[in-house]
Design a protein around this motif. Structure first.
Motif, PDB file in Angstrom:
ATOM      1  N   GLY A  92       3.631  -5.944  -4.379  1.00  0.00           N
ATOM      2  CA  GLY A  92       2.975  -6.718  -2.870  1.00  0.00           C
ATOM      3  C   GLY A  92       2.030  -5.746  -2.276  1.00  0.00           C
ATOM      4  O   GLY A  92       1.093  -6.711  -1.475  1.00  0.00           O
ATOM      5  N   VAL A  93       1.615  -4.088  -2.444  1.00  0.00           N
ATOM      6  CA  VAL A  93       1.143  -3.651  -1.853  1.00  0.00           C
ATOM      7  C   VAL A  93      -0.404  -4.308  -2.159  1.00  0.00           C
ATOM      8  O   VAL A  93      -1.493  -4.364  -1.763  1.00  0.00           O
ATOM      9  N   PHE A  94      -0.629  -4.063  -3.883  1.00  0.00           N
ATOM     10  CA  PHE A  94      -1.769  -4.563  -4.362  1.00  0.00           C
ATOM     11  C   PHE A  94      -2.866  -6.261  -4.061  1.00  0.00           C
ATOM     12  O   PHE A  94      -3.616  -5.821  -2.816  1.00  0.00           O
ATOM     13  N   ALA A  95      -1.477  -7.055  -3.717  1.00  0.00           N
ATOM     14  CA  ALA A  95      -1.338  -8.419  -3.314  1.00  0.00           C
ATOM     15  C   ALA A  95      -2.212  -8.070  -1.562  1.00  0.00           C
ATOM     16  O   ALA A  95      -2.692  -9.293  -1.254  1.00  0.00           O
ATOM     17  N   LEU A  96      -1.175  -7.843  -0.532  1.00  0.00           N
ATOM     18  CA  LEU A  96      -1.336  -7.625   0.706  1.00  0.00           C
ATOM     19  C   LEU A  96      -2.537  -6.489   0.640  1.00  0.00           C
ATOM     20  O   LEU A  96      -3.651  -7.387   1.220  1.00  0.00           O
ATOM     21  N   TYR A  97      -3.117  -5.944  -0.356  1.00  0.00           N
ATOM     22  CA  TYR A  97      -4.600  -5.608   0.344  1.00  0.00           C
ATOM     23  C   TYR A  97      -5.842  -6.528  -0.385  1.00  0.00           C
ATOM     24  O   TYR A  97      -6.547  -6.562  -0.095  1.00  0.00           O
TER      25      TYR A  97
END
Length: 256
Positions: A92-97
């Motif tokens: 999740g966090v990687f995709a948001l970044y």
């Protein structure tokens, strides 16, 4: 659900995700799409999660010891909780970044739609396997999320099911983002697709963490289990009537 059935669903999901991850990285290499990179990392996270689930199943089968007289059944919930953390961070966090970075830089990209379509059938097969292994039980219409709860106190199949549903929806987001980016020539749409994938994975991770937290704290037995225990106790000559009964699941096959 037998042990072999649950393991079969997890292994099937692991093999499918490994193959899908390779294909998605190839698509990212040729397109430079942020959505494809996010989906590639999603598949890598899912593959690692399936390995964690298999490790948790193995450790939960250890014999009870003097230090742990009720066994290690809850190890499965610990590893499933770790799965939610991996899905939140690596997925999740990687995709948001990546989505934010794409929107900020407006990088150009090519079409990756042809490489996206085959993966939907692989994820669909994973969902079918999880359903077939009877880890999900019917529920009333007024509780639409109930099928995803680990009602059998077996966390692997609900985790696999939610991950595969997330993978299918994520592919739709990626396909939409890449398609609109190619049609409009605006790479920000690809970034928006990546943001949508990241938001989806964060929601799934939070839901899984909440459910595994409940199991780690300790949930009562199902109505069927409680009724069976009550019948067994009241069926003897020494017990006249049970006034109050408290139960606690310790693992896949044991309650107290």
């Amino acid at each position: 659900m037998s042990t072999s059935e649950g393991s079969r669903a997890v292994i099937a999901a692991l093999l499918a995700n490994l193959g899908i991850a390779v294909s998605k990285f190839v698509a990212f290499f040729f397109t430079g799409s942020s959505s494809m990179l996010s989906e590639s990392m999603h598949s890598i996270a899912d593959s690692g999660n399936q390995v964690l689930l298999l490790v948790g199943r193995k450790r939960a089968r250890r014999r009870a010891t003097e230090e742990h007289p009720f066994g290690y059944g809850r190890s499965r919930y610990v590893y499933a909780f770790i799965v939610s953390i991996v899905l939140f961070s690596l997925g999740g966090v990687f995709a948001l970044y990546e989505g934010w970075h794409k929107i900020a830089t407006r990088s150009s990209e090519q079409s990756g739609m042809g490489l996206l379509r085959p993966h939907r059938s692989d994820d669909a097969r994973g969902i079918f396997t999880a359903h077939r292994d009877k880890g999900i039980q019917p529920c009333p219409a007024w509780r639409p999320m109930e099928p995803f709860r680990p009602r059998s106190e077996s966390p692997e199949l609900p985790v696999v099911l939610l991950e595969d549903i997330g993978a299918l929806v994520g592919l739709i987001f990626a396909l939409a983002g890449v398609t609109i980016a190619v049609i409009t020539g605006d790479a920000r749409w690809d970034g928006i697709g990546s943001l949508a994938i990241g938001g989806l994975l964060v929601v799934i991770a939070i839901f899984l963490a909440r459910e595994m937290n409940s199991l780690l704290i300790g949930e009562s037995g199902t109505a069927e289990h409680v009724a069976a225990i009550r019948r067994a106790l009241e069926g003897g000559d020494d017990v006249h009537r049970i006034i109050h009964l408290k139960t606690l699941h310790l693992g896949r096959t044991s309650s107290w």
